[in-house]
Design a protein around this motif. Structure first.
Motif, PDB file in Angstrom:
ATOM      1  N   ASN A 189      51.554 -34.947   2.623  1.00 20.06           N
ATOM      2  CA  ASN A 189      51.662 -33.574   2.153  1.00 20.06           C
ATOM      3  C   ASN A 189      53.082 -33.206   1.750  1.00 20.06           C
ATOM      4  O   ASN A 189      53.288 -32.198   1.096  1.00 20.06           O
ATOM      5  CB  ASN A 189      51.151 -32.611   3.220  1.00 20.06           C
ATOM      6  CG  ASN A 189      49.654 -32.681   3.372  1.00 20.06           C
ATOM      7  OD1 ASN A 189      48.945 -32.953   2.402  1.00 20.06           O
ATOM      8  ND2 ASN A 189      49.173 -32.457   4.558  1.00 20.06           N
ATOM      9  N   ASP A 190      54.055 -34.024   2.149  1.00 21.32           N
ATOM     10  CA  ASP A 190      55.446 -33.735   1.827  1.00 21.32           C
ATOM     11  C   ASP A 190      55.835 -34.219   0.436  1.00 21.32           C
ATOM     12  O   ASP A 190      56.939 -33.960  -0.013  1.00 21.32           O
ATOM     13  CB  ASP A 190      56.376 -34.392   2.850  1.00 21.32           C
ATOM     14  CG  ASP A 190      56.141 -33.845   4.255  1.00 21.32           C
ATOM     15  OD1 ASP A 190      55.545 -32.764   4.378  1.00 21.32           O
ATOM     16  OD2 ASP A 190      56.561 -34.504   5.202  1.00 21.32           O
ATOM     17  N   GLU A 217      53.997 -35.447  -8.594  1.00 23.78           N
ATOM     18  CA  GLU A 217      54.419 -36.606  -9.381  1.00 23.78           C
ATOM     19  C   GLU A 217      54.470 -37.861  -8.511  1.00 23.78           C
ATOM     20  O   GLU A 217      54.080 -38.947  -8.932  1.00 23.78           O
ATOM     21  CB  GLU A 217      55.774 -36.363 -10.050  1.00 23.78           C
ATOM     22  CG  GLU A 217      55.731 -35.362 -11.185  1.00 23.78           C
ATOM     23  CD  GLU A 217      55.735 -33.902 -10.721  1.00 23.78           C
ATOM     24  OE1 GLU A 217      55.989 -33.642  -9.517  1.00 23.78           O
ATOM     25  OE2 GLU A 217      55.462 -33.042 -11.554  1.00 23.78           O
ATOM     26  N   GLU A 218      54.953 -37.715  -7.274  1.00 26.36           N
ATOM     27  CA  GLU A 218      55.006 -38.851  -6.349  1.00 26.36           C
ATOM     28  C   GLU A 218      53.594 -39.304  -5.972  1.00 26.36           C
ATOM     29  O   GLU A 218      53.336 -40.502  -5.854  1.00 26.36           O
ATOM     30  CB  GLU A 218      55.804 -38.485  -5.103  1.00 26.36           C
ATOM     31  CG  GLU A 218      57.293 -38.336  -5.374  1.00 26.36           C
ATOM     32  CD  GLU A 218      58.045 -37.720  -4.204  1.00 26.36           C
ATOM     33  OE1 GLU A 218      59.154 -38.206  -3.931  1.00 26.36           O
ATOM     34  OE2 GLU A 218      57.527 -36.779  -3.568  1.00 26.36           O
ATOM     35  N   LEU A 219      52.692 -38.358  -5.799  1.00 26.62           N
ATOM     36  CA  LEU A 219      51.306 -38.698  -5.502  1.00 26.62           C
ATOM     37  C   LEU A 219      50.692 -39.462  -6.676  1.00 26.62           C
ATOM     38  O   LEU A 219      49.966 -40.437  -6.478  1.00 26.62           O
ATOM     39  CB  LEU A 219      50.486 -37.444  -5.196  1.00 26.62           C
ATOM     40  CG  LEU A 219      50.864 -36.701  -3.911  1.00 26.62           C
ATOM     41  CD1 LEU A 219      50.064 -35.412  -3.800  1.00 26.62           C
ATOM     42  CD2 LEU A 219      50.655 -37.572  -2.693  1.00 26.62           C
ATOM     43  N   LEU A 226      44.469 -31.550 -11.966  1.00 23.04           N
ATOM     44  CA  LEU A 226      44.169 -31.992 -10.606  1.00 23.04           C
ATOM     45  C   LEU A 226      45.003 -31.209  -9.597  1.00 23.04           C
ATOM     46  O   LEU A 226      46.207 -31.113  -9.728  1.00 23.04           O
ATOM     47  CB  LEU A 226      44.484 -33.482 -10.449  1.00 23.04           C
ATOM     48  CG  LEU A 226      43.689 -34.428 -11.340  1.00 23.04           C
ATOM     49  CD1 LEU A 226      44.236 -35.837 -11.232  1.00 23.04           C
ATOM     50  CD2 LEU A 226      42.222 -34.396 -10.992  1.00 23.04           C
ATOM     51  N   ASP A 227      44.330 -30.677  -8.614  1.00 25.17           N
ATOM     52  CA  ASP A 227      45.081 -29.993  -7.563  1.00 25.17           C
ATOM     53  C   ASP A 227      45.521 -31.016  -6.520  1.00 25.17           C
ATOM     54  O   ASP A 227      45.138 -32.186  -6.540  1.00 25.17           O
ATOM     55  CB  ASP A 227      44.269 -28.854  -6.945  1.00 25.17           C
ATOM     56  CG  ASP A 227      43.003 -29.322  -6.245  1.00 25.17           C
ATOM     57  OD1 ASP A 227      42.821 -30.551  -6.052  1.00 25.17           O
ATOM     58  OD2 ASP A 227      42.186 -28.464  -5.897  1.00 25.17           O
ATOM     59  N   ARG A 228      46.326 -30.579  -5.618  1.00 20.74           N
ATOM     60  CA  ARG A 228      46.903 -31.457  -4.592  1.00 20.74           C
ATOM     61  C   ARG A 228      45.817 -32.144  -3.769  1.00 20.74           C
ATOM     62  O   ARG A 228      45.889 -33.341  -3.479  1.00 20.74           O
ATOM     63  CB  ARG A 228      47.826 -30.624  -3.713  1.00 20.74           C
ATOM     64  CG  ARG A 228      48.555 -31.417  -2.694  1.00 20.74           C
ATOM     65  CD  ARG A 228      49.654 -30.573  -2.079  1.00 20.74           C
ATOM     66  NE  ARG A 228      50.644 -31.396  -1.483  1.00 20.74           N
ATOM     67  CZ  ARG A 228      51.529 -32.139  -2.128  1.00 20.74           C
ATOM     68  NH1 ARG A 228      51.564 -32.145  -3.420  1.00 20.74           N
ATOM     69  NH2 ARG A 228      52.391 -32.881  -1.479  1.00 20.74           N
ATOM     70  N   ASP A 229      44.800 -31.397  -3.379  1.00 21.19           N
ATOM     71  CA  ASP A 229      43.712 -31.979  -2.594  1.00 21.19           C
ATOM     72  C   ASP A 229      42.999 -33.082  -3.373  1.00 21.19           C
ATOM     73  O   ASP A 229      42.614 -34.101  -2.792  1.00 21.19           O
ATOM     74  CB  ASP A 229      42.706 -30.904  -2.170  1.00 21.19           C
ATOM     75  CG  ASP A 229      43.261 -29.977  -1.106  1.00 21.19           C
ATOM     76  OD1 ASP A 229      44.197 -30.379  -0.381  1.00 21.19           O
ATOM     77  OD2 ASP A 229      42.759 -28.844  -0.999  1.00 21.19           O
ATOM     78  N   ILE A 260      41.944 -38.884  -4.112  1.00 19.22           N
ATOM     79  CA  ILE A 260      41.983 -40.088  -4.948  1.00 19.22           C
ATOM     80  C   ILE A 260      42.771 -41.177  -4.224  1.00 19.22           C
ATOM     81  O   ILE A 260      42.342 -42.337  -4.168  1.00 19.22           O
ATOM     82  CB  ILE A 260      42.594 -39.788  -6.319  1.00 19.22           C
ATOM     83  CG1 ILE A 260      41.636 -38.919  -7.133  1.00 19.22           C
ATOM     84  CG2 ILE A 260      42.915 -41.075  -7.076  1.00 19.22           C
ATOM     85  CD1 ILE A 260      42.247 -38.331  -8.390  1.00 19.22           C
ATOM     86  N   ILE A 261      43.901 -40.819  -3.649  1.00 18.03           N
ATOM     87  CA  ILE A 261      44.716 -41.785  -2.910  1.00 18.03           C
ATOM     88  C   ILE A 261      43.928 -42.340  -1.734  1.00 18.03           C
ATOM     89  O   ILE A 261      43.899 -43.553  -1.502  1.00 18.03           O
ATOM     90  CB  ILE A 261      46.040 -41.155  -2.445  1.00 18.03           C
ATOM     91  CG1 ILE A 261      46.944 -40.921  -3.655  1.00 18.03           C
ATOM     92  CG2 ILE A 261      46.738 -42.029  -1.402  1.00 18.03           C
ATOM     93  CD1 ILE A 261      48.180 -40.118  -3.357  1.00 18.03           C
TER      94      ILE A 261
END
Length: 68
Positions: A2-3, A7-9, A34-37, A42-43
């Protein structure tokens, strides 16, 4: 995770998709859709897929080990 920035995700997703090959490039403009969730999900799925592939490779390699 979450930190991390979006772009890093996205870079992490690219790494997981590559799985030892040249990483594919994901269009950064997809971040708009795409939202953060969604990125984290996906990850999670890609990590699970990679984990399964590693387990399959281990099983495959067992057939070449010399039994004592």
């Amino acid at each position: 995770m979450n930190d991390y920035s979006d772009e890093e995700l996205l870079r992490r997703i690219e790494e997981l998709m590559a799985y030892g090959e040249t990483p594919p490039t994901i269009e950064p403009s997809l971040l708009r859709y795409l939202d953060r969730d969604s990125l984290l999900e996906i990850i999670r799925k890609l990590e699970k897929r990679q984990e399964n592939l590693i387990d399959e490779e281990k099983e495959w390699l067992k057939q070449f080990r010399k039994e004592e």
